[in-house]
Scaffold this motif. Structure first.
Motif, PDB file in Angstrom:
ATOM      1  N   ALA A 148      66.315 -88.843  -1.429  1.00  0.00           N
ATOM      2  CA  ALA A 148      67.816 -88.204  -1.129  1.00  0.00           C
ATOM      3  C   ALA A 148      68.660 -89.571  -1.248  1.00  0.00           C
ATOM      4  N   THR A 149      69.774 -89.326  -1.452  1.00  0.00           N
ATOM      5  CA  THR A 149      70.839 -90.600  -1.210  1.00  0.00           C
ATOM      6  C   THR A 149      72.013 -90.204  -0.053  1.00  0.00           C
ATOM      7  N   GLU A 150      72.452 -91.092   0.658  1.00  0.00           N
ATOM      8  CA  GLU A 150      73.559 -90.810   1.716  1.00  0.00           C
ATOM      9  C   GLU A 150      74.867 -91.298   1.132  1.00  0.00           C
ATOM     10  N   PRO A 151      75.848 -90.047   1.072  1.00  0.00           N
ATOM     11  CA  PRO A 151      77.212 -90.619   0.548  1.00  0.00           C
ATOM     12  C   PRO A 151      77.996 -91.335   1.863  1.00  0.00           C
ATOM     13  N   ALA A 152      78.846 -92.040   1.581  1.00  0.00           N
ATOM     14  CA  ALA A 152      79.762 -92.763   2.567  1.00  0.00           C
ATOM     15  C   ALA A 152      80.644 -91.732   3.502  1.00  0.00           C
ATOM     16  N   GLU A 153      80.755 -90.564   2.936  1.00  0.00           N
ATOM     17  CA  GLU A 153      81.679 -89.515   3.803  1.00  0.00           C
ATOM     18  C   GLU A 153      80.605 -88.893   4.598  1.00  0.00           C
ATOM     19  N   GLN A 154      80.986 -88.661   5.746  1.00  0.00           N
ATOM     20  CA  GLN A 154      80.011 -88.089   6.869  1.00  0.00           C
ATOM     21  C   GLN A 154      81.314 -87.358   7.792  1.00  0.00           C
ATOM     22  N   PRO A 155      81.259 -86.020   7.667  1.00  0.00           N
ATOM     23  CA  PRO A 155      82.487 -85.447   8.327  1.00  0.00           C
ATOM     24  C   PRO A 155      82.088 -85.135   9.755  1.00  0.00           C
ATOM     25  N   GLN A 156      80.953 -85.171  10.241  1.00  0.00           N
ATOM     26  CA  GLN A 156      80.528 -84.820  11.629  1.00  0.00           C
ATOM     27  C   GLN A 156      79.094 -85.607  11.949  1.00  0.00           C
ATOM     28  N   PRO A 157      78.895 -86.709  11.875  1.00  0.00           N
ATOM     29  CA  PRO A 157      77.492 -87.337  11.899  1.00  0.00           C
ATOM     30  C   PRO A 157      76.694 -87.169  12.905  1.00  0.00           C
ATOM     31  N   ASP A 158      77.535 -86.923  14.053  1.00  0.00           N
ATOM     32  CA  ASP A 158      76.833 -86.668  15.502  1.00  0.00           C
ATOM     33  C   ASP A 158      76.080 -85.228  15.657  1.00  0.00           C
ATOM     34  N   ARG A 159      76.621 -84.037  14.638  1.00  0.00           N
ATOM     35  CA  ARG A 159      76.550 -82.702  14.601  1.00  0.00           C
ATOM     36  C   ARG A 159      75.541 -82.481  13.252  1.00  0.00           C
ATOM     37  N   TRP A 160      75.969 -82.961  12.222  1.00  0.00           N
ATOM     38  CA  TRP A 160      75.242 -82.751  10.899  1.00  0.00           C
ATOM     39  C   TRP A 160      75.224 -83.892   9.834  1.00  0.00           C
ATOM     40  N   ARG A 161      74.481 -84.269   9.137  1.00  0.00           N
ATOM     41  CA  ARG A 161      74.603 -85.277   8.050  1.00  0.00           C
ATOM     42  C   ARG A 161      74.513 -84.552   6.528  1.00  0.00           C
ATOM     43  N   VAL A 162      75.480 -85.082   5.825  1.00  0.00           N
ATOM     44  CA  VAL A 162      75.190 -84.766   4.432  1.00  0.00           C
ATOM     45  C   VAL A 162      74.483 -85.871   3.600  1.00  0.00           C
ATOM     46  N   LEU A 163      73.685 -85.126   2.848  1.00  0.00           N
ATOM     47  CA  LEU A 163      73.016 -85.965   1.824  1.00  0.00           C
ATOM     48  C   LEU A 163      73.115 -85.619   0.417  1.00  0.00           C
ATOM     49  N   LEU A 164      72.357 -86.383  -0.554  1.00  0.00           N
ATOM     50  CA  LEU A 164      72.675 -85.861  -1.966  1.00  0.00           C
ATOM     51  C   LEU A 164      71.041 -85.735  -2.426  1.00  0.00           C
ATOM     52  N   ASP A 165      70.776 -84.592  -3.018  1.00  0.00           N
ATOM     53  CA  ASP A 165      69.539 -84.693  -3.635  1.00  0.00           C
ATOM     54  C   ASP A 165      69.211 -85.629  -4.874  1.00  0.00           C
ATOM     55  N   PRO A 166      68.079 -85.559  -5.660  1.00  0.00           N
ATOM     56  CA  PRO A 166      68.003 -86.291  -6.736  1.00  0.00           C
ATOM     57  C   PRO A 166      68.981 -85.919  -7.967  1.00  0.00           C
ATOM     58  N   ALA A 167      69.348 -84.902  -7.894  1.00  0.00           N
ATOM     59  CA  ALA A 167      70.456 -84.364  -8.808  1.00  0.00           C
ATOM     60  C   ALA A 167      71.638 -84.292  -8.425  1.00  0.00           C
ATOM     61  N   GLY A 168      72.208 -84.986  -7.234  1.00  0.00           N
ATOM     62  CA  GLY A 168      73.306 -84.903  -6.815  1.00  0.00           C
ATOM     63  C   GLY A 168      73.826 -83.853  -6.069  1.00  0.00           C
ATOM     64  N   HIS A 169      73.020 -82.678  -5.929  1.00  0.00           N
ATOM     65  CA  HIS A 169      73.716 -81.784  -5.093  1.00  0.00           C
ATOM     66  C   HIS A 169      73.826 -82.062  -3.721  1.00  0.00           C
ATOM     67  N   PRO A 170      75.004 -81.719  -2.952  1.00  0.00           N
ATOM     68  CA  PRO A 170      75.063 -82.207  -1.432  1.00  0.00           C
ATOM     69  C   PRO A 170      74.242 -81.176  -0.765  1.00  0.00           C
ATOM     70  N   PHE A 171      73.581 -81.675   0.345  1.00  0.00           N
ATOM     71  CA  PHE A 171      72.757 -80.880   1.234  1.00  0.00           C
ATOM     72  C   PHE A 171      72.990 -81.361   2.571  1.00  0.00           C
ATOM     73  N   CYS A 172      73.041 -80.627   3.950  1.00  0.00           N
ATOM     74  CA  CYS A 172      73.248 -80.989   5.144  1.00  0.00           C
ATOM     75  C   CYS A 172      71.949 -80.798   5.657  1.00  0.00           C
ATOM     76  N   ILE A 173      71.899 -81.602   6.887  1.00  0.00           N
ATOM     77  CA  ILE A 173      70.968 -81.305   7.862  1.00  0.00           C
ATOM     78  C   ILE A 173      71.522 -81.325   9.167  1.00  0.00           C
ATOM     79  N   SER A 174      70.874 -80.517  10.139  1.00  0.00           N
ATOM     80  CA  SER A 174      71.696 -80.329  11.429  1.00  0.00           C
ATOM     81  C   SER A 174      70.853 -79.847  12.259  1.00  0.00           C
ATOM     82  N   THR A 175      70.972 -79.956  13.665  1.00  0.00           N
ATOM     83  CA  THR A 175      70.313 -79.689  14.614  1.00  0.00           C
ATOM     84  C   THR A 175      70.465 -78.190  15.183  1.00  0.00           C
ATOM     85  N   LEU A 176      71.908 -77.741  14.707  1.00  0.00           N
ATOM     86  CA  LEU A 176      72.371 -76.454  15.097  1.00  0.00           C
ATOM     87  C   LEU A 176      71.759 -75.252  14.603  1.00  0.00           C
ATOM     88  N   VAL A 177      70.809 -75.440  13.258  1.00  0.00           N
ATOM     89  CA  VAL A 177      70.323 -74.140  12.480  1.00  0.00           C
ATOM     90  C   VAL A 177      68.761 -74.372  12.817  1.00  0.00           C
TER      91      VAL A 177
END
Length: 134
Positions: free
Chosen positions: A105-134
């Motif tokens: 995965a890669t990490e884009p510079a834009e992180q809307p709420q990094p303390d709640r969730w993180r946005v990453l990009l898979d190898p094909a560029g699809h954004p996906f989120c990781i969160s402790t909220l789900v």
């Protein structure tokens, strides 16, 4: 409405519809299946040159379909918008992010709420989120 019509409608059942999978378009199904299979510990349920389905018997899966001319999403830049994304629940954001980055995965510079969730990009560029909220 008559009683006969109501009885006939009540006895007719709706067809069974089950959630089976979400499929991502990509240039290389094997690469994306390796990434998500490793990240989620999912085995390959079906594989061909142009499509791979990950999943457990009887559970919904993730599919990856080769698309000629695939164009990576440019999130957060809307010039090539994402069409959907997946949210993954994790116990620890930092640990999970480090593992996913190591898997490709890669990490884009834009992180809307990094303390709640993180946005990453898979190898094909699809954004996906990781969160402790789900």
């Amino acid at each position: 409405m008559s009683t006969e019509t109501t009885s006939a409608s009540a006895s007719t059942s709706a067809p069974a519809i089950r959630y089976a999978a979400v499929t991502f378009d990509c240039p290389d199904p094997a690469e994306l299946a390796r990434f998500y299979g490793s990240a989620l510990d999912l085995p390959v349920a079906y594989s061909s040159e142009d499509f791979i389905l990950l999943g457990q018997e009887g559970s919904p899966g993730l599919g990856f379909s080769r698309l000629a001319g695939y164009r990576r999403p440019t999130w957060p830049d809307p010039s090539q918008e994402k069409r959907a994304h997946i949210d993954l629940g994790v116990d620890d954001l930092d640990t999970a992010q480090a593992r996913l980055l190591a898997l490709g995965a890669t990490e884009p510079a834009e992180q809307p709420q990094p303390d709640r969730w993180r946005v990453l990009l898979d190898p094909a560029g699809h954004p996906f989120c990781i969160s402790t909220l789900v």
